[in-house]
Design a protein around this motif. Structure first.
Motif, PDB file in Angstrom:
ATOM      1  N   ALA A 255       0.830  -1.207   0.000  1.00  0.00           N
ATOM      2  CA  ALA A 255       0.000   0.000   0.000  1.00  0.00           C
ATOM      3  C   ALA A 255       0.862   1.253   0.000  1.00  0.00           C
ATOM      4  CB  ALA A 255      -0.932  -0.005   1.216  1.00  0.00           C
ATOM      5  N   VAL A 260      -1.438   4.109  -1.424  1.00  0.00           N
ATOM      6  CA  VAL A 260      -2.738   4.019  -0.739  1.00  0.00           C
ATOM      7  C   VAL A 260      -2.519   4.338   0.740  1.00  0.00           C
ATOM      8  CG1 VAL A 260      -4.729   2.569  -0.217  1.00  0.00           C
ATOM      9  CG2 VAL A 260      -3.422   2.182  -2.321  1.00  0.00           C
ATOM     10  N   ALA A 265      -7.893   5.994   1.132  1.00  0.00           N
ATOM     11  CA  ALA A 265      -8.377   4.658   0.759  1.00  0.00           C
ATOM     12  C   ALA A 265      -9.820   4.699   0.252  1.00  0.00           C
ATOM     13  CB  ALA A 265      -8.236   3.705   1.934  1.00  0.00           C
ATOM     14  N   ASP A 266     -10.679   5.447   0.951  1.00  0.00           N
ATOM     15  CA  ASP A 266     -12.094   5.511   0.537  1.00  0.00           C
ATOM     16  C   ASP A 266     -12.236   6.125  -0.853  1.00  0.00           C
ATOM     17  OD1 ASP A 266     -13.550   4.395   2.707  1.00  0.00           O
ATOM     18  OD2 ASP A 266     -13.024   6.165   3.908  1.00  0.00           O
ATOM     19  N   LYS A 269     -11.022   3.804  -3.442  1.00  0.00           N
ATOM     20  CA  LYS A 269     -11.980   2.715  -3.605  1.00  0.00           C
ATOM     21  C   LYS A 269     -13.075   3.135  -4.597  1.00  0.00           C
ATOM     22  CE  LYS A 269     -14.996  -0.256  -0.791  1.00  0.00           C
ATOM     23  NZ  LYS A 269     -14.451  -1.565  -1.169  1.00  0.00           N
ATOM     24  N   GLN A 277      -3.675  -0.384  -7.033  1.00  0.00           N
ATOM     25  CA  GLN A 277      -4.497   0.230  -5.985  1.00  0.00           C
ATOM     26  C   GLN A 277      -5.839  -0.485  -5.865  1.00  0.00           C
ATOM     27  OE1 GLN A 277      -4.700   4.378  -7.127  1.00  0.00           O
ATOM     28  NE2 GLN A 277      -2.804   4.878  -6.013  1.00  0.00           N
ATOM     29  N   GLN A 278      -6.413  -0.862  -7.001  1.00  0.00           N
ATOM     30  CA  GLN A 278      -7.719  -1.538  -6.978  1.00  0.00           C
ATOM     31  C   GLN A 278      -7.664  -2.854  -6.202  1.00  0.00           C
ATOM     32  OE1 GLN A 278      -8.688  -1.680 -11.189  1.00  0.00           O
ATOM     33  NE2 GLN A 278     -10.106   0.040 -11.000  1.00  0.00           N
ATOM     34  N   VAL A 281      -7.634  -1.952  -2.432  1.00  0.00           N
ATOM     35  CA  VAL A 281      -8.847  -1.401  -1.821  1.00  0.00           C
ATOM     36  C   VAL A 281     -10.078  -2.272  -2.094  1.00  0.00           C
ATOM     37  CG1 VAL A 281      -8.013   0.977  -1.802  1.00  0.00           C
ATOM     38  CG2 VAL A 281      -9.293   0.121  -3.788  1.00  0.00           C
ATOM     39  N   GLU A 296     -12.460  -7.382   0.735  1.00  0.00           N
ATOM     40  CA  GLU A 296     -12.002  -6.106   1.283  1.00  0.00           C
ATOM     41  C   GLU A 296     -11.003  -6.245   2.432  1.00  0.00           C
ATOM     42  OE1 GLU A 296     -15.408  -3.670   2.183  1.00  0.00           O
ATOM     43  OE2 GLU A 296     -15.587  -3.168   0.057  1.00  0.00           O
ATOM     44  N   PHE A 299      -8.249  -3.611   2.339  1.00  0.00           N
ATOM     45  CA  PHE A 299      -8.854  -2.281   2.470  1.00  0.00           C
ATOM     46  C   PHE A 299      -9.088  -1.975   3.959  1.00  0.00           C
ATOM     47  CE2 PHE A 299     -12.914   0.139   2.802  1.00  0.00           C
ATOM     48  CZ  PHE A 299     -12.459   1.352   2.304  1.00  0.00           C
ATOM     49  N   LYS A 303      -7.380   0.858   6.304  1.00  0.00           N
ATOM     50  CA  LYS A 303      -8.238   1.812   7.010  1.00  0.00           C
ATOM     51  C   LYS A 303      -7.953   1.809   8.515  1.00  0.00           C
ATOM     52  CE  LYS A 303     -11.827   3.610   5.983  1.00  0.00           C
ATOM     53  NZ  LYS A 303     -12.072   5.058   5.926  1.00  0.00           N
TER      54      LYS A 303
END
Lengths: 344, 337
Positions: A255, A260, A265-266, A269, A277-278, A281, A296, A299, A303
């Motif tokens: 990340a 990221v 992150a949001d 996403k 990146q996809q 996240v 997820e 992700f 977070k």
């Protein structure tokens, strides 16, 4: 009963209990964690920057964040961690006996520990080296000048053995005074019992800043006498859990490389078109199912604690009391050693 | 006549039976212990944990800085454990002797007619036995660390005698290279990092010996007091009638009889003192438990190391019991000769 034996006897008893129940949990750690609803994470009694509780009992540190990231990936919530403080002597039997799911306790990856204790080390989260702290007034500028000095350290660590090895190789006689607890060992040093104190350089910096009567009276010598790659570890024989414990920290490193962060992150996403990146996240290909998790997983980990660089900054880097330089712990692409195999 | 022979035979049978039961019981306990250990080691092995006592012959890789047995990192683990055991004995034996002497004096003082003396002795007992030993040890260590001068500025007490946070250094006879007999004295010398050479009593050693002594003396004092009180008042009166001084009464009449009560309790006290010496690990003295902790940290053989600790303390306890029981048999009926 003599209080001194209590931890040791508990460890022995738990080994016996574990021995009796052994065949039951091979490959079952993930199920046990889900059923329990928390990850049991073995940590130190308190080493600033790596795992230490504050006055409210909230744990923080690099090792603590690794556990929180795993809890977020597996259980959906970075707070679902039970921290189990362990001293140097208790840590391995606690993991062997199944009292904890993962040991994230600034533990050095060595061949003996990897090959003979029934463990698997996961991802190196900090590259450390053992150093020396000495009072400035001794006017010592190199560890090679410590002939006949007394050195304080803690028992049951690689530090104790490295000191022996190093000075034996140099042909320099020194004395060591070995204490059971980390705290007793540095207190003895700051009281003047020893002319030098030795442990991993990261901890030396924290000690000088937090515990020394006057930090400016002490210097860290330039020599690093060992390699201390610190990594979390899990029990052998549960490859599913091993993979999770390995790939969550790897995802945090990836990340950082992919840019990221906890903050973006949001947004990524929702909008990112970058496949790397996809994947991180949870909008790209589903790597979570390969780990027995959902799409997820990474992700949520990002977070919860941020990427590796953010973890580093907050706990041991410029934004922390330790103020350690990134050095070897920078990304491989920036001249450091931190490198994750591709998350794909 | 025939009846008596029967009685003898049946009592012999009874003795034989009692022995057989005891032997069977011991065998069952030992077999149970062996099974548990064996099973645990088997399962550990199956889980990829290396186990067994084979590590004892491998080089230890750590050094031990003080004690009677020189030990460096290239020597095997079994020798490290031996050095640790010797260090345990090196702390426990002087502490046992000092605590019996000090405890006896305080115990007698507890019964002294003099109010101040009695008060001091009572206060000593109440204070020392009600504070946990670990706390006392840490306080002693703390006091020494703060009151003694820095190792780089040692106090020169006498020619060749230095005192600092590094410990008390005194001249010590040493053998010439390769020889067995001491040929000359080695004198401590002041160097860059404090005093080296000669013999040194480290602060850790002084802490553990003094701590064990002060703590155990409180219990010994109570044992001695109980022993003295158990001797009937008539014995004292008889002593007075013979014209013995109060010191003579104590030495010749009371203490010898008190020993019958004192010795069995004292045995327990010495056993607990020996086991308590394991607390030395908290103040940095390298005794058996400290060596075991280091070993567990380096190779993770917790099970084996704890087994060694248990076996060694069991052995020490049995030796103390045996010695004290022999002594008890001597003093129980005849008194103190």
């Amino acid at each position: 009963m003599n209080t001194r034996f209590r931890p040791a006897l508990l460890a022995a008893a738990s080994v016996i209990a574990f021995a009796a129940a052994a065949p039951a949990f091979a490959g079952k750690t993930l199920d046990a964690v889900k059923q329990r609803g928390t990850v049991k994470c073995g940590v130190t009694n308190g080493v600033a920057g790596f795992s230490a509780p504050d006055t409210q009992g909230n744990w923080s540190g690099l090792d603590v964040d690794t556990c929180r990231a795993i809890a977020a990936a597996v259980l959906g919530d970075g707070k679902k961690v039970d921290f189990v403080p362990l001293n140097s002597q208790q840590r391995f039997s606690a993991l062997q006996a199944g009292e904890i799911d993962i040991l994230a306790r600034n533990t050095t990856w060595t061949l003996t520990r990897d090959a003979s204790l029934g463990f698997n080390f996961t991802t190196i989260t900090y590259y450390d080296g053992q150093g020396f702290l000495v009072p400035k007034k001794l006017k010592v500028t190199s560890a090679k000048q410590l002939k006949n000095a007394t050195i304080c350290t803690q028992s049951g660590t690689t530090n104790e053995k490295n000191v022996s090895d190093y000075f034996r190789a140099q042909g320099i006689p020194v004395k060591t005074v070995v204490f059971e607890s980390f705290e007793a060992s540095f207190k003895a040093f700051f009281s003047g019992r020893c002319q030098a104190f030795t442990t991993d350089a990261s901890a030396l910096a924290g000690l000088r800043n937090k515990e020394a009567p006057n930090p400016d009276d002490y210097v860290i010598l330039p020599e690093l006498i060992s390699k201390e790659p610190l990594a979390p570890l899990v029990r052998r024989g549960d490859d599913e859990w091993f993979a999770i414990a390995k790939w969550v920290p790897n995802a945090l490193i990836e990340a950082e490389e992919a840019g990221v962060t906890q903050a973006n992150a949001d947004e990524l996403k929702a909008n990112s078109k970058d496949p790397a990146q996809q994947r991180l996240v949870g909008t790209g290909e589903d790597l979570g199912k390969l780990l027995g998790l959902d799409k997820e997983w990474s992700f949520r980990a990002i977070k919860a604690v941020g990427n590796y660089g953010e973890m580093f900054e907050r706990n041991v880097g410029p934004k922390s009391v330790l103020k350690l330089p990134r050095g070897s712990n920078n990304l491989w692409s920036k001249g450091g050693l931190i490198y994750a195999p591709p998350v794909r | 006549m025939a009846m008596r022979r029967d009685a003898v035979a049946s009592s012999r049978r009874g003795v034989w039976l009692a022995w057989a039961v005891q032997v069977l019981l011991v065998l069952a306990v030992v077999a149970g212990a062996v099974w548990v250990v064996h099973h645990a080691l088997e399962v550990l092995r199956a889980r990829g944990v290396r186990s067994g006592f084979d590590f004892l012959t491998e080089p230890a890789g750590f050094s031990i800085s003080e004690g009677w047995l020189d030990f460096d990192a290239s020597q095997p683990f079994w020798r490290a454990f031996l050095a640790g055991l010797i260090n345990t004995v090196r702390a426990a034996v002087p502490a046992a002797i000092f605590s019996v002497v000090l405890g006896t004096l305080i115990g007698i003082g507890r019964l002294a007619p003099h109010v101040l003396l009695r008060g001091i002795c009572t206060a000593y007992v109440e204070l020392l036995r009600n504070v946990p030993l670990l706390v006392q040890l840490l306080m002693l260590a703390f006091a020494m660390a703060n009151l003694l001068p820095d190792p780089t500025e040692p106090v020169h007490l006498l020619p060749g005698v230095w005192l600092s946070k590094g410990g008390l250094s005194v001249p010590w006879p040493v053998a010439a290279e390769g020889g067995w007999w001491p040929t000359h004295f080695e004198w401590p010398e002041r160097g860059n990092f404090g005093v080296s050479g000669g013999a040194a009593l480290s602060p850790e050693y002084v802490t553990i010996v003094a701590g064990l002594t002060f703590y155990s003396a409180a219990f010994v004092a109570e044992i001695v007091r109980a022993g003295i009180l158990s001797v009937s008042q008539g014995q004292v009166l008889a002593g007075q009638a013979l014209g013995l001084s109060s010191g003579q009464q104590l030495r010749i009449v009371i203490l010898p009889q008190a020993l019958r009560v004192i010795v069995p309790s004292l045995t327990n006290q010495l056993l607990s003192l020996t086991k308590n010496s394991s607390l030395a690990v908290a103040v940095g003295y390298p005794e058996l438990v400290s060596v075991a902790n280091t070993t567990i940290g380096s190779n993770g053989r917790a099970f084996e190391c704890i087994a060694i600790i248990m076996a060694v303390y069991l052995l020490l306890s049995l030796l103390i019991s045996f010695g004290m029981n022999r002594y008890n048999a001597r003093v129980a009926l005849r008194g103190w000769r």
